[in-house]
Design a protein around this motif. Structure first.
Motif, PDB file in Angstrom:
ATOM      1  N   ARG A  55       0.833  -1.202   0.000  1.00 15.41           N
ATOM      2  CA  ARG A  55       0.000   0.000   0.000  1.00 15.41           C
ATOM      3  C   ARG A  55       0.863   1.246   0.000  1.00 15.41           C
ATOM      4  O   ARG A  55       0.603   2.202  -0.747  1.00 15.41           O
ATOM      5  N   LEU A 102      -3.228  12.957  -1.187  1.00 16.36           N
ATOM      6  CA  LEU A 102      -3.135  12.486  -2.565  1.00 16.36           C
ATOM      7  C   LEU A 102      -3.286  13.648  -3.541  1.00 16.36           C
ATOM      8  O   LEU A 102      -3.794  13.486  -4.645  1.00 16.36           O
ATOM      9  N   ASN A 150       3.542  13.104  -0.436  1.00 15.37           N
ATOM     10  CA  ASN A 150       3.930  12.153   0.596  1.00 15.37           C
ATOM     11  C   ASN A 150       5.433  12.127   0.843  1.00 15.37           C
ATOM     12  O   ASN A 150       5.937  11.239   1.537  1.00 15.37           O
ATOM     13  N   VAL A 200      -5.071  10.438   4.241  1.00 13.32           N
ATOM     14  CA  VAL A 200      -3.934  10.370   3.332  1.00 13.32           C
ATOM     15  C   VAL A 200      -3.917  11.602   2.441  1.00 13.32           C
ATOM     16  O   VAL A 200      -4.956  12.202   2.158  1.00 13.32           O
ATOM     17  N   LEU A 210      -8.998   4.624   1.371  1.00 14.75           N
ATOM     18  CA  LEU A 210      -8.144   5.802   1.195  1.00 14.75           C
ATOM     19  C   LEU A 210      -8.922   7.111   1.281  1.00 14.75           C
ATOM     20  O   LEU A 210      -8.397   8.150   0.910  1.00 14.75           O
ATOM     21  N   ILE A 248       0.857   4.223  -2.949  1.00 13.50           N
ATOM     22  CA  ILE A 248       0.571   5.634  -2.678  1.00 13.50           C
ATOM     23  C   ILE A 248       1.755   6.499  -3.085  1.00 13.50           C
ATOM     24  O   ILE A 248       1.581   7.583  -3.655  1.00 13.50           O
TER      25      ILE A 248
END
Length: 747
Positions: A416, A454, A428, A452, A448, A420
């Motif tokens: 995972r 993104l 990230n 998180v 998700l 990502i």
């Protein structure tokens, strides 16, 4: 609320700019929030939130930060935590690494506990003085062990709730969260109280403060309909419920149609799992036993729902066998076999399912073609739907499928974390992947949708519509966040088939939930096709923002000027309507009350409306008589408010405690003299408890203490609920609050 002594308060004429400056100073507290924490730099709107939340926590014992997703609630929470001795963060386990990184960046040491561990009854090693509850909507059910554990954790601590979507279904979700520190008063909280407790800002409102991406209006992706499959689902014969379960035929059909509305792959997976359970049930019936639902779930394993052999050996021996009448067993077997055969026929009728799901995959391909240089994030509720799309799109360069079981790319399985990092490396802190490893399309479940970053992506696709508008908001919030390189986030929605819409009424249910959230907290930032306009009634947090916007450009005055001994300042400005704003000052802070035409209130909506009228030029004439009339009306309103407070209207539990405890305390006069000193001390503490605001845990303990028949034992239990320095006043203000200022608006 009485006014200290009225006849000694003389009227003093003031310049309107001075009056506006004093009012503005009461709304915008002095900014003493830190500019930086470790390597983190706080933006202006985050520092403003720190100041406002600190004031709310001091007054009420807790607050809710409900800023839209992506505005940096974590950094605000860390800035608040920096002033506490033993803060603890409670959040879903999946967010632990994110919070650990934030702790390190802010150079802070905070204790961590997961919501999942609270569900198991765990508690932190030390007693916290601040609890930060992230993704607070996960604790909105008071009937769970998680909620009870959280209430106990917060009993003697301040509480900061973090959630962009505190309401998932109805207003009761918000009431449950606020009850953690307000207790029963949360259900009767006024709009004025909610406006102070809840801080919610939108990306649109803060766009001038910080460059944030604009979320485009969603575009519907129409797909073909299939009227045959939902008819077959509705025609399924009812299943035989396991032992201890009620009738489930309606729920089975409802669930299967919901999955069919997502994808044929999701429906096929659900049908095959249900077929496996039906076979396990038949095997046990043949052995003369009826298993429970938990036993069937334990026996069914794997993607193909294979049941374990010899189920009769695994059924508990202490359960009584079915009555050995052949007709009873035969009837049950006939029902179970009929349902199992119908599921098998339904599965076979679906064929390979490529036709229907291929249409959906083709629609997603068109989205990719429309955004050739952008990354696309596609969400579904069901892992089977992600799998169905993956089978049809896996040959697309840069495609990846991520579920709870792991991630898959064209070259095989990856973790995972790796998936990502390949999809969103910049947000990230990961290295830019090689061109061959770059992920451009990420198919994922709602795994998700929280916690998180993104924002390397700029396109989000809803492969199906979730049951809550909050989930839609969370999905889009993964992209539309502070720090995004994109000016716009595009949104697409895979419309549910018309046949499923007739049965499920997905959009109608979402509309109802959005209306409930809009009225209490504010309109969601993310929408979907067909969504009606927001209710014209403004929510308390939105009204608070409107008030601040109306007076943000007013001059500011320092607080020492805000009071005139034994006097009231007044000023008058020209406006279209009759009204006024009054500033009350006390040792516990300042308060605004407004009037417009014949209405008087302290809620932010009315204050914002009057403030929007109060920016005009000074009105000419003598307004002493008008000021006296306004003051008289204000005093009548304050007296009525105080009477309601004394009657216990705002706080039902405390009011009941007050009535019952006074009667018991009166009986202490007959106690022996040798015990009177100790009893009088405890009685004083018990009386003070009636003037405190209590959270859900202390209220529960108070109810339990009332069951004590012996008065001294009751006193000991009651006084143990109010540790020194932890109590909060019921109304958060002095009983006597002199009027400092009156700003009239006159036609």
């Amino acid at each position: 609320m009485a006014l200290a002594p009225r006849d000694s308060q003389e009227l003093h004429h003031a310049d309107p700019d001075v009056a506006r400056a004093l009012i503005a100073a009461s709304v915008f507290a002095e900014d003493d929030a830190p500019v930086s924490l470790g390597t983190l730099t706080l933006w202006d709107h985050q520092r403003e939130a720190v100041v406002r939340l600190r004031a709310a926590i001091d007054e009420f014992g807790g607050a809710l930060l409900a800023d839209e997703v992506g505005l940096g609630k974590t950094y605000v929470a860390l800035a608040l935590a920096a002033r506490y001795r033993a803060p603890v963060v409670v959040a879903p386990a999946a967010l632990r690494s994110m919070w650990n990184g934030a702790f390190m960046a802010a150079s802070l040491r905070l204790q961590w506990i997961s919501l999942e561990s609270l569900s198991r009854g765990s508690s932190p090693v030390q007693t916290p003085d601040l609890v930060i509850l992230d993704e607070a909507h996960h604790a909105r059910n008071p009937a769970t062990r998680r909620y009870r554990s959280l209430a106990a954790l917060c009993e003697h601590a301040h509480l900061l709730l973090l959630s962009a979507t505190p309401i998932h279904n109805a207003r009761r979700d918000l009431v449950a969260l606020l009850s953690l520190f307000l207790g029963a008063q949360a259900a009767a909280a006024s709009d004025a109280m909610l406006a102070r407790i809840i801080v919610r800002r939108t990306r649109v409102a803060l766009s001038a403060d910080r460059s944030l991406p604009v979320v485009s209006a969603p575009v519907a992706l129409p797909i073909g309909d299939d009227v045959t499959t939902p008819k077959r689902i509705l025609a399924l014969p009812p299943p035989l419920p396991p032992e201890g379960a009620g009738s489930a035929d309606a729920l089975v059909a409802f669930t299967l149609i919901r999955q069919w509305a997502s994808s044929v792959g999701a429906l096929r997976g659900a049908v095959r799992r249900r077929t496996g359970r039906a076979r396990a049930l038949i095997d046990t019936l043949v052995a003369g036993r009826l298993p429970s639902r938990a036993e069937i779930d334990a026996w069914v394993i794997g993607e193909d729902a294979q049941q374990l052999a010899f189920a009769e050996l695994l059924a508990p021996h202490d359960r009584s066998p079915l009555t050995r009448r052949s007709s009873s067993i035969a009837d049950m077997l006939r029902v179970a076999r009929t349902h199992e055969q119908a599921l098998h026929d339904l599965d076979r009728s679906l064929g390979n399912g490529i036709g229907a799901d291929a249409d959906r995959a083709a629609a997603l391909r068109r989205v990719l073609d429309a955004h050739p240089d952008e990354k696309v994030l596609a969400f579904s509720q069901f892992a089977d739907t992600v799998g169905a799309y993956w089978r049809l799109l896996q040959r697309i360069r840069g495609a990846c499928a991520l579920t709870a079981e792991g991630a898959r790319v064209a070259g095989g399985n990856v973790s995972r974390t790796e998936a990502i990092a390949r999809f969103s490396p910049l947000s990230n802190g990961a290295r830019q992947p090689r061109a061959a490893d770059d992920v451009r399309l990420l198919l994922t479940t709602d795994l998700l949708s929280e916690g998180v970053n993104l924002q390397d992506a700029s396109v989000v696709v809803h492969l199906d519509l979730p049951w809550t508008a909050a989930r839609i908001e969370q999905r889009v919030g993964r992209l539309a966040r502070a720090g995004s390189r994109h000016a716009r986030v595009s949104v697409y929605t895979m419309s549910p088939p018309a046949s499923s819409e007739v049965v499920l009424e997905i959009e109608r249910r979402l509309h109802e939930k959005i209306a409930a959230a809009t009225a209490a907290v504010g309109a969601p930032a993310s929408h979907f096709p067909g969504q009606p306009g927001a209710d014209p009634s403004i929510s308390p947090p939105a009204a608070s923002e409107a008030l601040r916007a109306a007076i943000r450009c007013w001059p500011r005055a320092s607080r020492p000027e805000s009071s005139v001994p034994h006097g009231i300042r007044f000023a008058a400005v020209c406006a279209r309507r009759n009204g006024w704003i009054a500033l009350l000052g006390s040792a516990n802070g300042e308060r605004l009350v407004a009037a417009l035409d014949d209405r008087i209130a302290d809620d932010a909506a009315l204050l914002a409306e009057v403030a929007s009228l109060a920016g005009g030029v000074q009105a000419t004439g003598c307004f002493v008589a008008t000021t006296a009339e306004a003051l008289a009306a204000l005093r009548r309103w304050l007296d009525a408010e105080r009477a309601a407070t004394l009657a216990g209207v705002p706080d039902i539990v405390v009011a009941r405690y007050r009535r019952s405890s006074y009667a018991r305390l009166a009986g202490l006069e007959s106690a022996p003299r040798t015990r009177r000193v100790a009893l009088d001390t405890m009685a004083g503490q018990a009386r003070r408890l009636s003037a405190t605001r209590m959270g859900a845990e202390r209220e529960q303990r108070l109810r339990a203490a009332a069951e004590e028949r012996e008065t001294e034992q009751w006193l000991r239990r009651v006084t143990s609920l109010a540790p020194p320095g932890q109590d909060r006043a019921t109304n958060g203000r002095d009983d006597e609050a002199p009027i400092a200022l009156l700003l009239l608006v006159r036609p």
